[in-house]
Design a protein around this motif. Structure first.
Motif, PDB file in Angstrom:
ATOM      1  N   PHE A   1      23.010  33.480  70.966  1.00  0.00           N
ATOM      2  CA  PHE A   1      24.195  33.929  70.848  1.00  0.00           C
ATOM      3  C   PHE A   1      24.603  34.999  69.556  1.00  0.00           C
ATOM      4  O   PHE A   1      25.189  35.948  69.745  1.00  0.00           O
ATOM      5  CB  PHE A   1      25.218  33.014  70.816  1.00  0.00           C
ATOM      6  CG  PHE A   1      26.878  33.273  70.895  1.00  0.00           C
ATOM      7  CD1 PHE A   1      27.456  33.596  72.015  1.00  0.00           C
ATOM      8  CD2 PHE A   1      27.470  33.431  69.622  1.00  0.00           C
ATOM      9  CE1 PHE A   1      28.772  34.069  71.815  1.00  0.00           C
ATOM     10  CE2 PHE A   1      28.771  33.353  69.664  1.00  0.00           C
ATOM     11  CZ  PHE A   1      29.479  34.058  71.027  1.00  0.00           C
ATOM     12  N   GLN A   2      24.173  34.565  68.376  1.00  0.00           N
ATOM     13  CA  GLN A   2      24.405  35.362  67.310  1.00  0.00           C
ATOM     14  C   GLN A   2      23.677  36.723  67.296  1.00  0.00           C
ATOM     15  O   GLN A   2      24.031  37.674  66.743  1.00  0.00           O
ATOM     16  CB  GLN A   2      23.803  34.554  66.210  1.00  0.00           C
ATOM     17  CG  GLN A   2      24.623  33.411  65.615  1.00  0.00           C
ATOM     18  CD  GLN A   2      26.168  33.515  65.307  1.00  0.00           C
ATOM     19  OE1 GLN A   2      26.448  34.809  64.618  1.00  0.00           O
ATOM     20  NE2 GLN A   2      26.990  32.845  65.503  1.00  0.00           N
ATOM     21  N   ILE A   3      22.283  36.710  67.838  1.00  0.00           N
ATOM     22  CA  ILE A   3      21.564  37.856  68.096  1.00  0.00           C
ATOM     23  C   ILE A   3      22.203  38.980  68.880  1.00  0.00           C
ATOM     24  O   ILE A   3      22.419  40.066  68.855  1.00  0.00           O
ATOM     25  CB  ILE A   3      20.018  37.398  68.819  1.00  0.00           C
ATOM     26  CG1 ILE A   3      19.162  36.858  67.517  1.00  0.00           C
ATOM     27  CG2 ILE A   3      19.520  38.849  69.169  1.00  0.00           C
ATOM     28  CD1 ILE A   3      18.109  36.402  67.994  1.00  0.00           C
ATOM     29  N   VAL A   4      22.948  38.303  70.108  1.00  0.00           N
ATOM     30  CA  VAL A   4      23.707  39.059  71.306  1.00  0.00           C
ATOM     31  C   VAL A   4      24.796  39.888  70.079  1.00  0.00           C
ATOM     32  O   VAL A   4      25.161  41.104  70.556  1.00  0.00           O
ATOM     33  CB  VAL A   4      24.021  38.397  72.301  1.00  0.00           C
ATOM     34  CG1 VAL A   4      24.884  39.101  73.041  1.00  0.00           C
ATOM     35  CG2 VAL A   4      22.877  37.818  72.931  1.00  0.00           C
ATOM     36  N   LEU A   5      25.453  38.988  69.315  1.00  0.00           N
ATOM     37  CA  LEU A   5      26.565  39.470  68.777  1.00  0.00           C
ATOM     38  C   LEU A   5      26.212  40.690  67.708  1.00  0.00           C
ATOM     39  O   LEU A   5      27.026  41.711  67.585  1.00  0.00           O
ATOM     40  CB  LEU A   5      27.210  38.324  67.846  1.00  0.00           C
ATOM     41  CG  LEU A   5      28.108  37.594  68.612  1.00  0.00           C
ATOM     42  CD1 LEU A   5      28.894  36.407  67.639  1.00  0.00           C
ATOM     43  CD2 LEU A   5      29.144  38.218  69.353  1.00  0.00           C
ATOM     44  N   ARG A   6      24.944  40.740  67.177  1.00  0.00           N
ATOM     45  CA  ARG A   6      24.945  41.443  65.955  1.00  0.00           C
ATOM     46  C   ARG A   6      23.720  42.537  66.101  1.00  0.00           C
ATOM     47  O   ARG A   6      23.647  43.731  65.254  1.00  0.00           O
ATOM     48  CB  ARG A   6      24.388  40.896  64.726  1.00  0.00           C
ATOM     49  CG  ARG A   6      25.780  39.985  64.457  1.00  0.00           C
ATOM     50  CD  ARG A   6      25.314  39.130  63.270  1.00  0.00           C
ATOM     51  NE  ARG A   6      26.495  38.185  62.721  1.00  0.00           N
ATOM     52  CZ  ARG A   6      26.138  37.345  61.776  1.00  0.00           C
ATOM     53  NH1 ARG A   6      25.359  37.130  60.993  1.00  0.00           N
ATOM     54  NH2 ARG A   6      27.219  36.396  61.471  1.00  0.00           N
ATOM     55  N   SER A   7      22.758  42.318  67.103  1.00  0.00           N
ATOM     56  CA  SER A   7      21.333  42.941  67.038  1.00  0.00           C
ATOM     57  C   SER A   7      21.599  43.920  68.113  1.00  0.00           C
ATOM     58  O   SER A   7      22.505  43.993  69.168  1.00  0.00           O
ATOM     59  CB  SER A   7      20.218  41.866  66.999  1.00  0.00           C
ATOM     60  OG  SER A   7      20.296  41.246  65.888  1.00  0.00           O
ATOM     61  N   SER A   8      20.458  44.722  68.385  1.00  0.00           N
ATOM     62  CA  SER A   8      20.171  45.649  69.646  1.00  0.00           C
ATOM     63  C   SER A   8      19.881  44.792  70.893  1.00  0.00           C
ATOM     64  O   SER A   8      19.555  43.830  70.414  1.00  0.00           O
ATOM     65  CB  SER A   8      19.089  46.616  69.136  1.00  0.00           C
ATOM     66  OG  SER A   8      17.903  46.254  68.965  1.00  0.00           O
ATOM     67  N   PHE A   9      19.911  45.502  71.992  1.00  0.00           N
ATOM     68  CA  PHE A   9      19.491  44.940  73.240  1.00  0.00           C
ATOM     69  C   PHE A   9      17.918  44.745  73.470  1.00  0.00           C
ATOM     70  O   PHE A   9      17.572  43.767  74.047  1.00  0.00           O
ATOM     71  CB  PHE A   9      19.836  45.659  74.391  1.00  0.00           C
ATOM     72  CG  PHE A   9      21.510  45.860  74.722  1.00  0.00           C
ATOM     73  CD1 PHE A   9      22.010  44.702  75.186  1.00  0.00           C
ATOM     74  CD2 PHE A   9      22.204  46.893  74.131  1.00  0.00           C
ATOM     75  CE1 PHE A   9      23.322  44.564  75.474  1.00  0.00           C
ATOM     76  CE2 PHE A   9      23.554  46.933  74.345  1.00  0.00           C
ATOM     77  CZ  PHE A   9      24.264  45.645  75.160  1.00  0.00           C
TER      78      PHE A   9
END
Length: 429
Positions: free
Chosen positions: A129-137
């Motif tokens: 979830f944190q990756i979806v919030l901050r990182s690229s697809f």
């Protein structure tokens, strides 16, 4: 920055329309965000401790056996290690979310391969979830692959539970990704609104500063026209009165009377101009500027100051078709030109004011017979400081209404001329 009383009252009024339960939830969320913003490590530690306790309780109570396969081969100490392996790395879920997913992947592989299938394995969705919030697809896709890969590999080890596990993992992953996209979109939208509000506020302040600078320039121009002209007239009257006092006391008395009249008129114009600037004066005259109807009294005052002025009208007078601003421009240009003649023309001189009306333009030509080096104070070659607010101010006035102004010596140095060409109100160029 403190909120103005009016804004606070508006906020209280808006707050009163919100249902009580919604207001309580909103205040609680705001406090949680404030704690998270000021003490992020404390919040991360509290969240990690909560899920660690939940994972350990699941192990000690034997709850993990309800989801384990019948042919589970994992010893209990390994189940405890896997539970801690899924929960303790959450402490770095925000600073290094991809590293947390990489650290949990081997634990997830052991979990599926042994058949224990501890419920703490779903904690992998938190760093995802944190990756979806901050990182690229692309990073999101890599994290999703690391999450699903152990389950797919476990299908070769225990084929009987493959379908149920894969479906539950995939559905959980899809839900978390969609939730993260929704939160991320909302956050970016809010940040864009805040940035736009800050930009508009900056532009508003900038426009206010520009408007204040333009207003100061306009006031300085008006003050120059009022004070400069009237003082020049008073100076001429005083010199003439001092000369006439020796031979003709009556002429001296007339000069003193004219000085008083001119002074009172100058004070009246200054009061009206300064009254507009007072915010606490509700009855201030907002249009205190002269029009072309006052051109004749202006010429009379200049004549009494000692400068013979001749007024010529060419064409049908259509001053009523001019806006008050255009009439003020013509009036001030004539006033400034005659004032310059009074101040700079050496020796005896005379002036002529010619107004030419046409269907599209009004042309004003002011000429005088003054010659000599003293007139260079208004020319283009003179320094800017010497020009002052005279010709520069006249050009600024003309430019406000798409007009043009030319000033300079006449051919063969026979005098000085100022030419103004101003379009009428209803002219489209």
């Amino acid at each position: 920055m403190r909120t103005p009383p009016r804004e606070r009252g508006r906020d209280r009024g808006t707050e009163g329309t919100v249902p009580p339960l919604t207001r309580i939830i909103r205040h609680a969320l705001d406090r949680l965000r404030a704690v998270d913003r000021h003490r992020p490590r404390v919040w991360d530690a509290a969240l990690t401790g909560f899920w660690t306790v939940a994972a350990v309780l699941d192990y000690t109570s034997g709850g993990w056996r309800h989801t384990a396969h019948e042919d589970v081969t994992a010893p209990e100490f390994l189940v405890l290690l896997m539970s801690l392996g899924f929960s303790l790395p959450l402490l770095w879920r925000r600073t290094h979310p991809l590293a947390v997913v990489l650290l949990m992947t081997p634990v997830s592989l052991v979990n599926v391969w042994t058949g224990a299938v501890v419920q703490a394995s779903l904690l992998q969705l938190i760093p995802v979830f944190q990756i979806v919030l901050r990182s690229s697809f692309r990073t999101v896709g890599a994290a999703a692959l690391l999450f699903v890969a152990p389950v797919l590999s476990g299908a070769f080890r225990i084929p009987s539970g493959w379908g149920q596990e894969v479906v539950s993992y995939v559905w959980g992953l899809v839900f978390v990704v969609l939730l993260g996209i929704a939160v991320r979109t909302r956050r970016e939208y809010t940040e864009a609104l805040v940035e736009r509000a800050h930009r508009l506020e900056h532009e508003r302040d900038q426009q206010a500063r520009l408007a204040a600078a333009a207003e100061r320039t306009r006031i300085a121009r008006e003050m120059h026209d009022i004070i400069g002209h009237n003082l020049s007239v008073i100076t001429g009257l005083a010199d003439g009165g001092a000369y006439a006092a020796r031979k003709s006391p009556e002429r001296a008395g007339q000069a003193l009377e004219a000085i008083g009249t001119t002074s009172r008129q100058a004070l009246s114009e200054l009061r009206r101009l300064l009254g507009v600037l007072r915010d606490d004066h509700p009855d201030a005259d907002r249009t205190p500027q002269p029009t072309l109807d006052e051109l004749t009294p202006l010429i009379e005052r200049v004549r009494r100051a000692g400068l013979p002025v001749h007024l010529e009208l060419d064409g049908e007078p259509t001053a009523r078709t001019l806006t008050p601003g255009r009439q003020l421009t013509v009036y001030r240009v004539i006033q400034e030109a005659l004032t310059n003649t009074l101040k700079h023309a050496p020796g005896p001189a005379s002036a002529t004011v010619t107004l030419t009306y046409s269907p599209t333009h009004l042309d004003a030509r002011i000429t005088d017979t003054g010659t000599g080096a003293g007139r260079t104070a208004g020319t283009e070659e003179a320094p800017l400081a010497a020009q002052g607010m005279g010709i520069m101010g006249m050009r600024e006035r003309a430019a406000l209404y798409d007009g043009t102004l030319e000033a300079g010596p006449m051919p063969e140095d026979t005098g000085w001329q100022v030419q103004l060409r101003l379009p009428l109100e209803d002219t489209h160029q």
